[in-house]
Motif scaffolding. Sequence first.
Motif, mmCIF file in Angstrom:
data_model
loop_
_atom_site.group_PDB
_atom_site.id
_atom_site.type_symbol
_atom_site.label_atom_id
_atom_site.label_comp_id
_atom_site.label_asym_id
_atom_site.label_seq_id
_atom_site.Cartn_x
_atom_site.Cartn_y
_atom_site.Cartn_z
ATOM 1 N N ILE A 95 4.854 0.194 -3.653
ATOM 2 C CA ILE A 95 5.005 -0.909 -2.710
ATOM 3 C C ILE A 95 5.296 -0.302 -1.346
ATOM 4 C CG2 ILE A 95 5.696 -2.647 -4.385
ATOM 5 C CD1 ILE A 95 8.545 -2.145 -3.622
ATOM 6 N N TYR A 96 4.860 -0.984 -0.303
ATOM 7 C CA TYR A 96 4.819 -0.348 1.007
ATOM 8 C C TYR A 96 6.106 -0.554 1.788
ATOM 9 C CZ TYR A 96 0.006 -0.224 -0.399
ATOM 10 O OH TYR A 96 -1.129 -0.009 -1.100
ATOM 11 N N PRO A 97 6.732 0.547 2.194
ATOM 12 C CA PRO A 97 8.032 0.451 2.860
ATOM 13 C C PRO A 97 7.972 -0.279 4.211
ATOM 14 C CG PRO A 97 7.213 2.714 2.902
ATOM 15 C CD PRO A 97 6.302 1.941 1.997
ATOM 16 N N HIS A 98 6.791 -0.318 4.825
ATOM 17 C CA HIS A 98 6.730 -0.946 6.146
ATOM 18 C C HIS A 98 6.488 -2.449 6.070
ATOM 19 C CE1 HIS A 98 2.673 0.256 5.026
ATOM 20 N NE2 HIS A 98 2.218 -0.683 5.819
ATOM 21 N N MET A 99 6.415 -2.992 4.868
ATOM 22 C CA MET A 99 6.192 -4.431 4.739
ATOM 23 C C MET A 99 7.364 -5.065 4.002
ATOM 24 S SD MET A 99 2.300 -4.516 3.431
ATOM 25 C CE MET A 99 1.026 -3.545 4.215
#
Lengths: 287, 347
Positions: B86-90
């Motif tokens: 899962i994307y840390p920037h979202m």
Amino acid sequence: MTAATATAREARPLPMARLRPGRIVTWTVLFIGGVLMVTPLLFMFSTSLKDAGQIYDLRLIPEDPTLANYFEVLGDGRFLRWFLNSSLVAIAVTLSNVFFDSLVGYTLAKFRFRGRQFVFLAILSTLMIPTEMLVIPWYLMSANFGWLDTYWGIMFPGMMTAFGTFLMKQFFETVPDDFLEAARIDGLNEFAIWWRVAMPLVTPALSALAIFTFLGNWTAFFWPLIVTTSSELYTLPIGLTSFAVEQAIRWEMIMTGAALATIPTLIVFLLLQRYIVRGVMLAGLKG
Amino acid sequence: MATITLDKLVKSYGKARVIHGIDLEVRDGEFVVFVGPSGCGKSTTLRMIAGLEEVSGGEIRIGDNVVNELDPKARNIAMVFQNYAIYPHMTVRQNIAFGLYTTKLGKEEKNRRVEEAGRILGLTPFLDRRPAALSGGQRQRVAIGRAMVREPAAFLFDEPLSNLDAQLRAQMRIEIKALHHRLGTTIAYVTHDQVEAMTMADRIVVMRDGHILQSGPPMEIYDDPVDVFTARFIGTPSMNILPGREADGRAVADGDGGLLFGIRPQDLLVREGAVAADALELTGTVTAVEPLGPETLVHFDLAGQPVIATAPARAVPEVGSQVSAQAARSEIHRFDRKTERSLGRRR
Ligand SMILES: Nc1ncnc2c1ncn2[C@@H]1O[C@H](COP(=O)(O)OP(=O)(O)OP(=O)(O)O)[C@@H](O)[C@H]1O
Ligand SMILES: [Mg+2]
């Protein structure tokens, strides 16, 4: 024995640790280094605020500060022009590097294809060629293509750099493949995976690259001097030099020009201080 | 919803063949768990189903379509990875919605699905947080949510719980199973943890060196393993394997002969007194005891060979003492010593 004495005894070693001889030496050296680097800068700003009569009065705080020099320099339209030239060149080259270096770096890091190692080595090997050796080929190339004395002529050698590509490749290698594969399964195309997923994951490296590229181009002197002949195309460092020659011994004017040229660098630095420190640590090998 | 069919599936990397023509039919709505030791080809198989690896030979069908050449997105499957991906920037919400990135649903429907997934997974309070502010279990739930909103024909999981601690793993096992019950979607799940396999699967597929050794419901594999490897792989502690022979229909574990006897520690009971007529009795020196509460594992030495037996909770033998343990004849698995294939049990 009370709790208070126990605490006092435990507390004592702390200040001692802080004042270790090693630390004193480090701080002294750093302090002297800092003063040595900052003093000329302060004198530059100070001198730019003095009128012609005061410039040999070496007080750091001018007796009678004035902005007249700034009005005079900025009133001379050429200066503004050089400033804009420099901005245009530095920004365009920075954007180009951020885009292309990371695109190539990503490809080299995340795709397996025939000749990948060769391409990487070829790019890397250009790191070992000093700019001085490249200037003649660049010049001949520009002359042939009619790029002399154009913006493109100033910019083209720096539009992509081996250093930036290398830096970005190293960073993309730290991005786990799972992140990209998850996006692939979600149906993103390869370009979108790079742009929407991989790029946001390497922002520290991107900002380091952007800062280095911007500052490097803002202060670039050698190549812009060679490729430009008309004063309208001068970047700030070239313009300032010609200005200095023109102004002969009007130091306050020369210092004002230099101060104006320094301000963007300072702004970049103050705004992005956090990233710069991190970037320097990340990039490590920047000469 | 869909079946997944593997037909003589082969994968080679250059000259090295890592999957040797496996056949498998995953029924619609079935929860199939692939287990096997590290490097046996579980991930490779799953990744071929997902479309992340090219198929070197054979066929993969999802529903009635051969998908060998299809892009991952065209296969209508969703995958959950070991490190969550899962994307840390979202934010959590954006991460879950990312599963719908290319779908042509209306904004309203997208929102509805994201909220719904968040609700089912207990993520509603965290929807606007970043993954950095979540625990490992919550992150894995986000990854599952992202897979769920797609409403795919099948879910693929590659060791989704191995980054979690034991307690959380136990909890997530139950949650994933409950989720499967609720959604009824086909699931192919990879793990090297046989407990996960036993507790979650409708059917376990045991793999080794790129082959399928056995596939069947968990209790079938537990009760009737086809060979020594499967027998030892499923069940903890591992089944005791003792060389021996049969005399008058009774097992004699004296190290001689053409058989291997397999006895699960749970079936080998430390006991005083008379030996049942057809039981196998083993006697040795206790080397270690592990009291587990309801029972105690007793490690003892049988003429140089380590054996594990079970003792009732309150009767913990002393290390160094002699113990005798018995296994009923019907609990003794028999294997051919050369081929290590099962010969069944005498019941
Ligand atoms: N890109 C590759 N190139 C060559 N061999 C590979 C590659 N990827 C995997 N393999 C080999 O394929 C075999 C199966 O790997 P796979 O990742 O499927 O194992 P696994 O069962 O998932 O193991 P683990 O439990 O460790 O994840 C291994 O022997 C591995 O070395
Ligand atoms: Mg694996």
